[in-house]
Design a protein around this motif. Structure first.
Motif, PDB file in Angstrom:
ATOM      1  N   PHE A  29      37.395  50.592  45.060  1.00 16.23           N
ATOM      2  CA  PHE A  29      36.958  49.260  45.484  1.00 16.23           C
ATOM      3  C   PHE A  29      36.508  49.406  46.929  1.00 16.23           C
ATOM      4  O   PHE A  29      37.295  49.750  47.794  1.00 16.23           O
ATOM      5  CB  PHE A  29      38.118  48.266  45.347  1.00 16.23           C
ATOM      6  CG  PHE A  29      37.776  46.852  45.704  1.00 16.23           C
ATOM      7  CD1 PHE A  29      36.685  46.222  45.150  1.00 16.23           C
ATOM      8  CD2 PHE A  29      38.566  46.142  46.588  1.00 16.23           C
ATOM      9  CE1 PHE A  29      36.387  44.903  45.472  1.00 16.23           C
ATOM     10  CE2 PHE A  29      38.286  44.837  46.906  1.00 16.23           C
ATOM     11  CZ  PHE A  29      37.189  44.208  46.347  1.00 16.23           C
ATOM     12  N   LEU A  45      30.917  43.800  48.349  1.00 12.83           N
ATOM     13  CA  LEU A  45      31.970  44.486  47.610  1.00 12.83           C
ATOM     14  C   LEU A  45      31.343  45.297  46.485  1.00 12.83           C
ATOM     15  O   LEU A  45      30.369  44.878  45.871  1.00 12.83           O
ATOM     16  CB  LEU A  45      32.937  43.468  46.985  1.00 12.83           C
ATOM     17  CG  LEU A  45      33.520  42.402  47.907  1.00 12.83           C
ATOM     18  CD1 LEU A  45      34.327  41.398  47.096  1.00 12.83           C
ATOM     19  CD2 LEU A  45      34.360  43.026  48.984  1.00 12.83           C
ATOM     20  N   SER A  47      32.710  48.016  43.191  1.00 15.80           N
ATOM     21  CA  SER A  47      33.867  48.616  42.524  1.00 15.80           C
ATOM     22  C   SER A  47      33.414  49.507  41.387  1.00 15.80           C
ATOM     23  O   SER A  47      32.297  49.384  40.883  1.00 15.80           O
ATOM     24  CB  SER A  47      34.824  47.531  42.005  1.00 15.80           C
ATOM     25  OG  SER A  47      34.181  46.697  41.078  1.00 15.80           O
ATOM     26  N   TRP A  53      38.731  41.916  38.294  1.00 16.96           N
ATOM     27  CA  TRP A  53      38.974  41.188  39.544  1.00 16.96           C
ATOM     28  C   TRP A  53      40.463  41.185  39.873  1.00 16.96           C
ATOM     29  O   TRP A  53      40.844  41.170  41.039  1.00 16.96           O
ATOM     30  CB  TRP A  53      38.406  39.777  39.476  1.00 16.96           C
ATOM     31  CG  TRP A  53      39.096  38.866  38.497  1.00 16.96           C
ATOM     32  CD1 TRP A  53      38.761  38.661  37.197  1.00 16.96           C
ATOM     33  CD2 TRP A  53      40.235  38.038  38.751  1.00 16.96           C
ATOM     34  NE1 TRP A  53      39.634  37.767  36.614  1.00 16.96           N
ATOM     35  CE2 TRP A  53      40.546  37.358  37.552  1.00 16.96           C
ATOM     36  CE3 TRP A  53      41.022  37.805  39.861  1.00 16.96           C
ATOM     37  CZ2 TRP A  53      41.611  36.466  37.447  1.00 16.96           C
ATOM     38  CZ3 TRP A  53      42.079  36.909  39.755  1.00 16.96           C
ATOM     39  CH2 TRP A  53      42.357  36.255  38.554  1.00 16.96           C
ATOM     40  N   GLN A  56      40.993  44.484  41.474  1.00 17.43           N
ATOM     41  CA  GLN A  56      40.391  44.418  42.807  1.00 17.43           C
ATOM     42  C   GLN A  56      41.340  43.731  43.790  1.00 17.43           C
ATOM     43  O   GLN A  56      41.549  44.218  44.904  1.00 17.43           O
ATOM     44  CB  GLN A  56      39.063  43.664  42.783  1.00 17.43           C
ATOM     45  CG  GLN A  56      37.931  44.416  42.157  1.00 17.43           C
ATOM     46  CD  GLN A  56      36.656  43.598  42.107  1.00 17.43           C
ATOM     47  OE1 GLN A  56      36.663  42.384  42.337  1.00 17.43           O
ATOM     48  NE2 GLN A  56      35.557  44.247  41.794  1.00 17.43           N
TER      49      GLN A  56
END
Length: 80
Positions: A29, A45, A47, A53, A56
């Motif tokens: 991440f 951001l 990932s 999420w 994350q």
């Protein structure tokens, strides 16, 4: 705006990671500060595939705790 592989960008910034032999990076991440052509600053951001999420948030929360602890440690390491 176009998507770009982040590996070469991180390499160009001199970003490294400390791994022992046999360690496996399972997910990533990345938080990046972006400055556009007009000098405007943004946060982005990125990932790895499949990172939800929820994961994350867990990585972000854990990283924040590590950064906070490192900041406290650095203050104690200062010479008077």
């Amino acid at each position: 705006m176009s998507e770009q592989p982040i590996g070469p960008i991180l390499d160009g910034l001199g970003t490294t990671i400390d791994l022992d032999e046999g360690d496996l990076v399972a997910s990533a991440f990345v938080i990046a500060k972006i400055i556009d052509k007009d000098g405007e600053v943004a946060l982005t951001l990125a990932s790895s595939d499949g990172l939800s999420w929820i994961e994350q948030n867990g990585l972000l929360s854990s990283a924040q705790q590590i950064v906070n602890q490192a900041s406290i440690g650095r203050k104690g390491d200062e010479e008077v």
